[in-house]
Design a protein around this motif. Structure first.
Motif, PDB file in Angstrom:
ATOM      1  N   LEU A 307       0.716  -1.317  -0.221  1.00 34.14           N
ATOM      2  CA  LEU A 307      -0.070   0.042  -0.010  1.00 34.14           C
ATOM      3  C   LEU A 307       0.912   1.287   0.180  1.00 34.14           C
ATOM      4  CD1 LEU A 307      -2.845  -0.865   2.347  1.00 34.14           C
ATOM      5  CD2 LEU A 307      -3.203  -0.376   0.032  1.00 34.14           C
ATOM      6  N   GLU A 308       2.192   1.231   0.670  1.00 31.60           N
ATOM      7  CA  GLU A 308       2.947   2.481   0.658  1.00 31.60           C
ATOM      8  C   GLU A 308       3.236   2.489  -0.639  1.00 31.60           C
ATOM      9  OE1 GLU A 308       2.445   0.716   4.829  1.00 31.60           O
ATOM     10  OE2 GLU A 308       3.025  -0.194   2.939  1.00 31.60           O
ATOM     11  N   LYS A 309       3.806   1.544  -1.206  1.00 35.10           N
ATOM     12  CA  LYS A 309       4.210   1.848  -2.589  1.00 35.10           C
ATOM     13  C   LYS A 309       3.311   2.392  -3.738  1.00 35.10           C
ATOM     14  CE  LYS A 309       7.728   1.171  -4.129  1.00 35.10           C
ATOM     15  NZ  LYS A 309       9.093   2.100  -4.385  1.00 35.10           N
ATOM     16  N   ALA A 310       2.043   1.993  -3.486  1.00 31.32           N
ATOM     17  CA  ALA A 310       0.808   2.436  -4.415  1.00 31.32           C
ATOM     18  C   ALA A 310       0.592   3.805  -3.990  1.00 31.32           C
ATOM     19  CB  ALA A 310      -0.391   1.585  -3.895  1.00 31.32           C
ATOM     20  N   ALA A 311       0.717   4.242  -2.916  1.00 31.26           N
ATOM     21  CA  ALA A 311       0.672   5.659  -2.448  1.00 31.26           C
ATOM     22  C   ALA A 311       1.867   6.441  -3.210  1.00 31.26           C
ATOM     23  CB  ALA A 311       0.816   5.809  -1.205  1.00 31.26           C
ATOM     24  N   GLU A 312       2.825   5.872  -3.194  1.00 32.28           N
ATOM     25  CA  GLU A 312       4.063   6.541  -3.902  1.00 32.28           C
ATOM     26  C   GLU A 312       3.940   6.526  -5.500  1.00 32.28           C
ATOM     27  OE1 GLU A 312       8.042   4.539  -3.130  1.00 32.28           O
ATOM     28  OE2 GLU A 312       7.578   4.708  -1.097  1.00 32.28           O
ATOM     29  N   VAL A 313       3.245   5.611  -6.087  1.00 33.76           N
ATOM     30  CA  VAL A 313       2.971   5.735  -7.629  1.00 33.76           C
ATOM     31  C   VAL A 313       1.790   6.787  -7.564  1.00 33.76           C
ATOM     32  CG1 VAL A 313       1.972   4.377  -9.484  1.00 33.76           C
ATOM     33  CG2 VAL A 313       3.605   3.367  -8.067  1.00 33.76           C
ATOM     34  N   LYS A 314       1.180   6.761  -6.800  1.00 35.78           N
ATOM     35  CA  LYS A 314      -0.090   7.678  -6.766  1.00 35.78           C
ATOM     36  C   LYS A 314       0.617   9.139  -6.813  1.00 35.78           C
ATOM     37  CE  LYS A 314      -4.273   9.881  -4.894  1.00 35.78           C
ATOM     38  NZ  LYS A 314      -5.302   9.801  -3.740  1.00 35.78           N
ATOM     39  N   GLU A 315       1.344   9.563  -6.014  1.00 34.71           N
ATOM     40  CA  GLU A 315       2.100  10.729  -5.956  1.00 34.71           C
ATOM     41  C   GLU A 315       2.608  11.090  -7.222  1.00 34.71           C
ATOM     42  OE1 GLU A 315       4.925  13.228  -2.728  1.00 34.71           O
ATOM     43  OE2 GLU A 315       4.208  11.282  -2.266  1.00 34.71           O
ATOM     44  N   LYS A 316       3.427  10.123  -7.779  1.00 24.80           N
ATOM     45  CA  LYS A 316       4.315  10.399  -8.763  1.00 24.80           C
ATOM     46  C   LYS A 316       3.563  10.466 -10.084  1.00 24.80           C
ATOM     47  CE  LYS A 316       8.177   7.996 -11.488  1.00 24.80           C
ATOM     48  NZ  LYS A 316       9.159   9.274 -11.099  1.00 24.80           N
ATOM     49  N   ASP A 378       4.968   7.521 -14.725  1.00 27.15           N
ATOM     50  CA  ASP A 378       4.319   8.806 -15.104  1.00 27.15           C
ATOM     51  C   ASP A 378       4.347   9.098 -16.541  1.00 27.15           C
ATOM     52  OD1 ASP A 378       6.856   9.087 -14.468  1.00 27.15           O
ATOM     53  OD2 ASP A 378       6.629  11.288 -13.908  1.00 27.15           O
ATOM     54  N   ALA A 379       5.473   8.987 -16.995  1.00 30.55           N
ATOM     55  CA  ALA A 379       5.806   9.293 -18.496  1.00 30.55           C
ATOM     56  C   ALA A 379       5.209   8.435 -19.478  1.00 30.55           C
ATOM     57  CB  ALA A 379       7.218   9.384 -19.061  1.00 30.55           C
ATOM     58  N   LYS A 380       5.109   7.055 -18.988  1.00 28.80           N
ATOM     59  CA  LYS A 380       4.695   6.009 -19.702  1.00 28.80           C
ATOM     60  C   LYS A 380       3.009   6.015 -19.512  1.00 28.80           C
ATOM     61  CE  LYS A 380       8.098   3.810 -21.635  1.00 28.80           C
ATOM     62  NZ  LYS A 380       8.203   3.915 -23.203  1.00 28.80           N
ATOM     63  N   ALA A 381       2.389   6.292 -18.586  1.00 31.49           N
ATOM     64  CA  ALA A 381       1.110   6.670 -18.312  1.00 31.49           C
ATOM     65  C   ALA A 381       0.505   7.646 -19.314  1.00 31.49           C
ATOM     66  CB  ALA A 381       0.749   6.621 -16.935  1.00 31.49           C
ATOM     67  N   GLY A 382       1.349   8.594 -19.409  1.00 30.24           N
ATOM     68  CA  GLY A 382       0.619   9.968 -20.059  1.00 30.24           C
ATOM     69  C   GLY A 382       0.994   9.378 -21.582  1.00 30.24           C
ATOM     70  N   GLU A 383       1.915   8.834 -22.199  1.00 31.42           N
ATOM     71  CA  GLU A 383       1.867   8.293 -23.398  1.00 31.42           C
ATOM     72  C   GLU A 383       0.733   7.440 -23.806  1.00 31.42           C
ATOM     73  OE1 GLU A 383       5.820   6.399 -23.991  1.00 31.42           O
ATOM     74  OE2 GLU A 383       6.991   8.187 -23.602  1.00 31.42           O
ATOM     75  N   ILE A 384       0.392   6.452 -22.834  1.00 27.03           N
ATOM     76  CA  ILE A 384      -0.663   5.410 -23.288  1.00 27.03           C
ATOM     77  C   ILE A 384      -2.137   6.253 -23.104  1.00 27.03           C
ATOM     78  CG2 ILE A 384      -1.966   3.605 -22.069  1.00 27.03           C
ATOM     79  CD1 ILE A 384       0.829   2.574 -21.097  1.00 27.03           C
ATOM     80  N   LEU A 385      -2.126   7.121 -22.132  1.00 30.65           N
ATOM     81  CA  LEU A 385      -3.482   7.829 -22.153  1.00 30.65           C
ATOM     82  C   LEU A 385      -3.593   8.639 -23.346  1.00 30.65           C
ATOM     83  CD1 LEU A 385      -3.478   9.121 -18.532  1.00 30.65           C
ATOM     84  CD2 LEU A 385      -5.249   7.376 -19.489  1.00 30.65           C
ATOM     85  N   ASP A 386      -2.346   9.261 -23.944  1.00 27.93           N
ATOM     86  CA  ASP A 386      -2.636  10.063 -25.216  1.00 27.93           C
ATOM     87  C   ASP A 386      -2.740   9.003 -26.508  1.00 27.93           C
ATOM     88  OD1 ASP A 386      -2.063  12.466 -23.971  1.00 27.93           O
ATOM     89  OD2 ASP A 386       0.014  12.484 -24.536  1.00 27.93           O
ATOM     90  N   ALA A 387      -2.289   7.901 -26.478  1.00 21.55           N
ATOM     91  CA  ALA A 387      -2.550   7.230 -27.647  1.00 21.55           C
ATOM     92  C   ALA A 387      -3.926   6.800 -27.486  1.00 21.55           C
ATOM     93  CB  ALA A 387      -1.613   5.652 -27.570  1.00 21.55           C
ATOM     94  N   MET A 388      -4.450   6.451 -26.304  1.00 16.90           N
ATOM     95  CA  MET A 388      -5.800   5.780 -26.126  1.00 16.90           C
ATOM     96  C   MET A 388      -6.880   6.823 -26.779  1.00 16.90           C
ATOM     97  SD  MET A 388      -7.586   4.144 -22.715  1.00 16.90           S
ATOM     98  CE  MET A 388      -9.081   4.042 -22.580  1.00 16.90           C
ATOM     99  N   GLN A 389      -6.574   8.233 -26.333  1.00 19.24           N
ATOM    100  CA  GLN A 389      -7.689   9.282 -26.782  1.00 19.24           C
ATOM    101  C   GLN A 389      -7.521   9.095 -28.163  1.00 19.24           C
ATOM    102  OE1 GLN A 389      -9.152  11.393 -24.536  1.00 19.24           O
ATOM    103  NE2 GLN A 389     -10.323  12.291 -26.342  1.00 19.24           N
ATOM    104  N   ILE A 390      -6.239   9.150 -29.219  1.00 19.93           N
ATOM    105  CA  ILE A 390      -6.288   8.887 -30.477  1.00 19.93           C
ATOM    106  C   ILE A 390      -6.888   7.748 -31.202  1.00 19.93           C
ATOM    107  CG2 ILE A 390      -4.529   8.977 -32.175  1.00 19.93           C
ATOM    108  CD1 ILE A 390      -2.822  10.952 -30.642  1.00 19.93           C
ATOM    109  N   ASP A 391      -6.554   6.707 -30.407  1.00 19.91           N
ATOM    110  CA  ASP A 391      -7.121   5.382 -31.215  1.00 19.91           C
ATOM    111  C   ASP A 391      -8.620   5.386 -30.624  1.00 19.91           C
ATOM    112  OD1 ASP A 391      -4.488   4.719 -31.403  1.00 19.91           O
ATOM    113  OD2 ASP A 391      -4.301   3.404 -29.811  1.00 19.91           O
ATOM    114  N   MET A 392      -9.283   5.835 -29.721  1.00 18.47           N
ATOM    115  CA  MET A 392     -10.586   5.836 -29.651  1.00 18.47           C
ATOM    116  C   MET A 392     -11.200   6.542 -30.542  1.00 18.47           C
ATOM    117  SD  MET A 392     -11.002   5.776 -25.449  1.00 18.47           S
ATOM    118  CE  MET A 392     -12.895   5.690 -25.557  1.00 18.47           C
ATOM    119  N   LEU A 393     -10.989   7.876 -30.976  1.00 17.87           N
ATOM    120  CA  LEU A 393     -11.586   8.564 -32.003  1.00 17.87           C
ATOM    121  C   LEU A 393     -11.460   7.873 -33.207  1.00 17.87           C
ATOM    122  CD1 LEU A 393     -12.719  11.161 -33.100  1.00 17.87           C
ATOM    123  CD2 LEU A 393     -10.515  12.271 -33.075  1.00 17.87           C
TER     124      LEU A 393
END
Length: 477
Positions: A307-316, A378-393
């Protein structure tokens, strides 16, 4: 395992019954709850959060175009409403009336606003006097009431949330420019934020707004092949101005009537998001509109450090809208719930992942699993979210293209209408009788005359006389 399957099994598959699938999704994803008032819905936190994001995005675009927000009363005196006859007749069957205040009968009935043209006209009559007072470019965020016979959450309810813009201009050219400008803002918003491609065009006289000279629309195609009118923009010319005596003195000291527009988008657009992107596991929300963009799901969270690591990931991941699901439900149930609610990506994180300094990112739209270093999450999550937005359209655009047909043959038109859900492009003579006949014989209505006109033939699909316009036809919500 049986318990974990239960959440998804509660959804009827869209192939079996699309209407029931839709109802199941809005209920099981906890977007709405039925209320004790017939035809009115309770919008739950997740549903309202989507609306808040829509409001935030649209409002910023409006203000960038010079729009200011105001607020009008929710009641309209009957005498005021009756000043514009065509407008009143268009809304008469849907109007709710207040007849009593406390125990006393009112001297004049009050209409609960179905729309606010007459209120804005009365307002403009009082504040517009000179060309220096123009333009007035106002919008209000509010609810309206229309006494619908048949209702469905988001798509059609007796009370719904929306925005309605109302503008006044010195010239018809300025009003026309604003009408088209707002329609384009709607279309760009839907494509860029909601990942829904739109057909832009003009409504026929039969389908235009009561009291308008021209009505422009954006039309979307749902997964089941039905159209959904997703936003409209109306050019009133000076018709309302003449009815309400809204005049100004121009630079030559001559009295002129103002030219007006009106434009709106409502919570109905949430229904479009559901029906364009959803699947048999529930919602699929485009990242830019999703209330929660990332769900962090700890695996074996009872073990030390998880849970502590999950909280760290959320903060990142602080640049995104993130939720850590640290409930005592099983991981399988959490995965199912994340899918049901349409959260764009989830991050799976367990003891083995932590030991390897990694996590697993899972896309909601494709179920693809990507192993990512915790340093790069954080960088990979941003890339994936951007790709998902484009792919869904892009997926929605391909679906639109694959379910858009064209024909110049009347019998083929009827076959397509009966057998192939979607849009049908065909030529039209401009006669209301042909429009009515196509509805009667093929069950379709004119959705719009697109700005991007094509000449598919020289003759009307219905009567064979010379054609005036190419029209998108279809069955609609």
């Amino acid at each position: 395992m049986a318990k974990e399957k239960k959440l998804v099994e509660a959804i009827t598959s869209m192939e079996e019954d699309f209407a029931q699938w839709y109802t199941d999704v809005v209920k099981k994803a906890e977007l709405v709850e039925y209320s004790g008032v017939r035809g009115c819905m309770i919008i739950r936190p997740d549903g309202y959060a989507i609306w808040e994001n829509i409001q935030k995005e649209l409002d910023a675009r409006f203000k960038a175009s010079g729009v200011q927000n105001v607020y009008m009363p929710m009641f309209i005196p009957e005498s005021l409403l009756n000043k514009e006859k065509e407008h009143v007749e268009g809304f008469a069957p849907e109007v709710a009336w207040v007849t009593h205040g406390g125990m006393e009968e009112l001297q004049e009935r009050l209409c609960v606003r179905p729309t606010s043209e007459t209120l804005f006209c009365d307002f403009y009559h009082n504040i517009v006097h000179s060309y220096r007072d123009l333009p007035k470019v106002y919008n209000q965020w509010c609810s309206v009431v229309r006494w619908e016979k048949t209702t469905r959450p988001f798509l059609r309810s007796m009370e719904f949330l929306w925005q309605e813009g109302h503008t006044a201009h010195a010239t018809q050219e300025e009003a026309t420019e604003r009408t088209i400008q707002m329609l384009n803002i709607y279309a760009q918003f839907c494509e860029e934020v909601l990942a829904i491609p739109m057909i832009r065009g003009r409504k026929t006289d039969k389908e235009k707004f009561a009291g308008a000279e021209e009505t422009y629309t954006i039309e979307a195609l749902m997964h089941d092949g039905k159209a959904l009118q997703s936003g409209t923009s109306h050019n009133f010319g000076d018709g309302f101005a003449r009815a309400f005596d809204i005049q100004y003195t121009d630079k030559e000291n001559t009295l002129q009537y103002v030219h007006q527009t009106s434009w709106g988008m409502s919570t109905r657009i949430i229904g479009a998001i559901i029906m364009v992107h959803g699947d048999n596991s529930g919602l699929v929300l485009p990242p830019r509109i999703a209330p929660v963009q990332i769900a962090v799901i700890p695996i074996q969270q009872q073990k030390e450090g998880v849970l502590e690591k999950a909280a760290e990931v959320k903060e990142k991941l602080g640049a995104f809208r993130v939720k850590v699901d640290d409930s005592d439900k099983s991981p399988g149930w959490k995965f199912s719930e994340q899918e049901m609610r349409g959260i764009p990506i989830r991050i799976e994180l367990g003891p083995k992942d932590i030991a390897a300094n990694q996590c697993v990112i899972v896309r909601r739209d494709t179920s693809e699993k990507i192993v990512v270093s915790l340093e790069e999450v954080d960088a990979k999550a941003g890339e994936i979210l951007d790709a998902m937005q484009i792919d869904m359209l892009e997926r929605a655009r391909k679906h639109l293209e694959a379910h858009t047909y064209e024909t110049a043959d009347p019998e083929e038109f009827k076959r397509i209408a009966a057998e192939k859900p979607g849009f049908i492009k065909a030529m039209w003579c401009g006669d209301r009788a042909c429009e009515d006949k196509l509805k009667e014989e093929a069950g379709v209505t004119s959705r719009c005359m697109p700005f991007a006109q094509e000449k598919l033939s020289d003759t009307c699909i219905c009567c064979g006389r010379p054609a005036k316009a190419m029209v998108y036809w279809g069955k609609a919500y």
